[in-house]
Design an enzyme around this catalytic site. Structure first.
Site, PDB file in Angstrom:
ATOM      1  N   CYS A  34      48.648  62.252  43.788  1.00 49.94           N
ATOM      2  CA  CYS A  34      48.787  61.911  45.202  1.00 49.94           C
ATOM      3  C   CYS A  34      50.259  61.611  45.495  1.00 49.94           C
ATOM      4  O   CYS A  34      51.024  61.315  44.574  1.00 49.94           O
ATOM      5  CB  CYS A  34      47.896  60.726  45.563  1.00 49.94           C
ATOM      6  SG  CYS A  34      48.447  59.153  44.884  1.00 49.94           S
ATOM      7  N   CYS A  37      51.616  58.433  43.920  1.00 53.76           N
ATOM      8  CA  CYS A  37      51.865  58.468  42.479  1.00 53.76           C
ATOM      9  C   CYS A  37      53.120  59.278  42.161  1.00 53.76           C
ATOM     10  O   CYS A  37      53.882  58.930  41.263  1.00 53.76           O
ATOM     11  CB  CYS A  37      50.653  59.041  41.741  1.00 53.76           C
ATOM     12  SG  CYS A  37      49.319  57.827  41.579  1.00 53.76           S
ATOM     13  N   CYS A  84      43.355  61.788  43.622  1.00 53.28           N
ATOM     14  CA  CYS A  84      44.497  61.847  42.719  1.00 53.28           C
ATOM     15  C   CYS A  84      44.051  61.817  41.258  1.00 53.28           C
ATOM     16  O   CYS A  84      43.193  61.035  40.873  1.00 53.28           O
ATOM     17  CB  CYS A  84      45.423  60.680  43.020  1.00 53.28           C
ATOM     18  SG  CYS A  84      46.772  60.508  41.853  1.00 53.28           S
ATOM     19  N   CYS A  87      45.753  58.123  39.694  1.00 52.97           N
ATOM     20  CA  CYS A  87      45.256  56.809  40.136  1.00 52.97           C
ATOM     21  C   CYS A  87      43.788  56.846  40.541  1.00 52.97           C
ATOM     22  O   CYS A  87      43.205  55.825  40.895  1.00 52.97           O
ATOM     23  CB  CYS A  87      46.111  56.252  41.263  1.00 52.97           C
ATOM     24  SG  CYS A  87      45.928  57.146  42.818  1.00 52.97           S
ATOM     25  N   ASP A 328      21.927   2.154  34.141  1.00 51.13           N
ATOM     26  CA  ASP A 328      20.576   2.622  33.862  1.00 51.13           C
ATOM     27  C   ASP A 328      19.819   2.798  35.166  1.00 51.13           C
ATOM     28  O   ASP A 328      20.186   2.231  36.201  1.00 51.13           O
ATOM     29  CB  ASP A 328      19.833   1.611  32.975  1.00 51.13           C
ATOM     30  CG  ASP A 328      20.422   1.564  31.572  1.00 51.13           C
ATOM     31  OD1 ASP A 328      21.063   2.556  31.169  1.00 51.13           O
ATOM     32  OD2 ASP A 328      20.254   0.526  30.894  1.00 51.13           O
TER      33      ASP A 328
HETATM   34 ZN   LIG Z   1      47.615  58.570  42.866  1.00 52.26          ZN
END
Ligand SMILES: [Zn+2]
Length: 513
Positions: A34, A37, A84, A87, A328
């Site tokens: 993508c 990236c 992608c 990723c 108690d």
């Molecule tokens: Zn990507």
């Protein structure tokens, strides 16, 4: 931002994109990365890189005259969804939600709106934000493999050497960078170390590949907790190691079918603590919920009365009750009360002073009036320390209704009140031996006095001020000689205790509003 600034920004973006090496960009597009990236790999990241459609268009222009790859493997596996290959859609804001629906948000602000909606539905009122992201190991491996492929092909190029110098932004950091700002805007808060946490957990059914020599190639995933800096170093080391043994390494090949990751969004808040003091007027109410063989002991517990009242006020998931010592079930807690802390887990809101005051009134007028609370307030972790520290040093005052086997004489009153800081040796009482280890403890009775009861010569009230942790019942009757001296041994007769009240817990903690 003015129009000219926006134009300027787009011009700058175009310049950056056109300066990228076309052959490498073409490779990466062919490998179906993508735009986010691709830019990350070249060390480009920032606000101007959020014009996704513009980036796609310009990148396509950059590689226009480059022949597309003839690799048949890549051609056949053209990815229809456009997810992608590195990723797996995380930076495209594509994921599979908890209802197994494919969600494609397209941009960071729409994705942030989705997360905001989930947080709002869960009822959280955040005053700041802490964003945590967890990504599957395969994505770290994809990143390493792509970088390695680039190195194999382009390591001699100047731009590649330059790229190695720039900071590499991981998928995790890239996602955080892109959604933090829109999320801050939507929530109306700033991010930082916060009591409110949003955790995004991405998972993939794809497992990291095995390399040819059988070693799992997921170095990155093993060190998921490390910071960004050391991740870079690790990748560098990894790349270097890889280049030393190129034959063993598979270069990056996208999967034939890429599925978006599943996303789980978890909103949570760190616990809050409500401090206060409680009084217990019943001899049939335990401090904590007490169930033996499915049968409730006593008619109620302080823990439940206080916890179930305050929990809805903070819209929490659960509560835990902590007190400075205990009495108690058959012992009343009077005087200024006993300090306690109520821990509210995953609270959605912080109660106001006013609402706590109103809650106090509500608890104190509950039917039966078994338990009362006072000085309720939200305290920080120091409240916890204060309570725990005070607990060990505190003195406690008691009133006990006592019977003796002979007539009470005036000289007994003198004998008792003359004893100051009387040291006792107490072996673990018979009645608690089943749950406490047998020990011998030294305890101190600071002072005592006898209050006569009109019309009775064998019953009287004994007032005591003692060190914390003294077993009072045992001090009175002697516990078959396991506590010495005892009231019985001092008065030289048989002594029984009929009733006991805690009349004061001498601690500064939560004493005032
Ligand atoms: Zn990507």
């Amino acid at each position: 931002m003015g129009a000219s600034n926006a134009d300027e920004e787009l011009r700058l973006l175009d310049d950056v994109l056109r300066s990228l090496p076309p052959a490498a960009v073409n490779d990466l597009l062919t490998l179906r990365l993508c735009p986010q990236c691709i830019l990350r790999l070249f060390g480009k990241y920032g606000p101007i890189y959020t014009h996704y459609s513009r980036i796609s268009t310009v990148l396509a222009e950059v590689v226009q005259h480059q022949p597309s790859s003839d690799d048949p493997l890549l051609k056949e596996s053209a990815n229809e969804d456009g997810i992608c290959s590195v990723c797996f859609g995380i930076l495209q804001f594509i994921c599979v939600d908890e209802k197994q629906t494919l969600v494609n948000k397209g941009c960071a602000s729409d994705f942030a709106a989705l997360i905001y909606e989930l947080a709002r539905k869960d009822g959280h009122q955040a005053d700041s934000l802490s964003l945590e992201v967890s990504i599957p190991p395969i994505i770290v491996e994809n990143e390493n493999a792509v970088r390695l492929s680039m190195k194999q092909k382009y390591s001699s190029e100047d731009w590649f050497q330059e790229m190695l110098q720039s900071e590499f932004i991981s998928v995790k950091d890239a996602l955080k960078l892109s959604i933090t700002e829109p999320l801050e805007t939507l929530l109306g808060v700033k991010s930082g170390s916060s009591s409110f946490r949003v955790r995004l957990t991405y998972t993939s059914s794809e497992m990291p590949m095995k390399t040819d020599n059988g070693k799992e190639n997921n170095q990155g995933s093993k060190k998921r907790k490390i910071g960004r800096r050391s991740e870079i170093t690790d990748t560098e080391v990894h790349l270097k190691q890889c280049s030393d043994s190129l034959q063993e390494i598979k270069s990056f090949r996208p999967l034939e079918k890429i599925s978006a990751c599943s996303l789980e969004v978890l909103c949570s808040s760190t616990p809050i603590y409500i401090g206060g003091r409680y009084l217990k007027y019943s001899r049939n109410v335990s401090q904590s919920r007490w169930i033996i063989d499915d049968e409730r002991m006593g008619e109620a517990s302080v823990e439940e009365i206080v916890g179930t009242s305050i929990l809805p006020l903070c819209k929490g998931d659960n509560y835990k009750f902590h007190a400075a010592g205990r009495e108690d079930i058959d012992v009343r807690m009077l005087g200024s009360g006993r300090p306690f802390l109520l821990e509210i887990q995953n609270p959605r809101m912080l109660p106001s002073e006013l609402s706590l005051k109103e809650m106090e009134t509500k608890i104190n007028s509950l039917e039966g009036k078994l338990v009362k609370v006072k000085n309720l307030k939200v305290v920080d972790e120091q409240g916890w320390t204060l309570m725990r520290e005070g607990e060990a040093e505190k003195q406690k005052q008691y009133a006990a209704l006592v019977w003796i086997s002979r007539q009470l004489e005036d000289k007994d009153l003198v004998t008792i009140s003359s004893l100051k800081d009387l040291k006792l040796l107490q072996r673990t009482p018979v009645r608690v031996l089943h749950r406490r280890s047998p020990l011998e403890r030294e305890k101190i009775i600071h002072s005592m006095s006898i209050e006569k009861m009109s019309g009775s010569t064998q019953y009287f009230l004994l007032h005591l001020c003692t060190q914390a942790g003294t077993y009072i019942k045992e001090f009175v009757h002697g516990d078959l000689g396991r506590t010495y001296p005892s009231l019985g041994s001092i008065l030289g007769c048989r002594v029984e205790i009929l009733q006991l009240d805690v009349t004061d817990v001498k601690m500064d903690c939560f004493l005032t509003e």
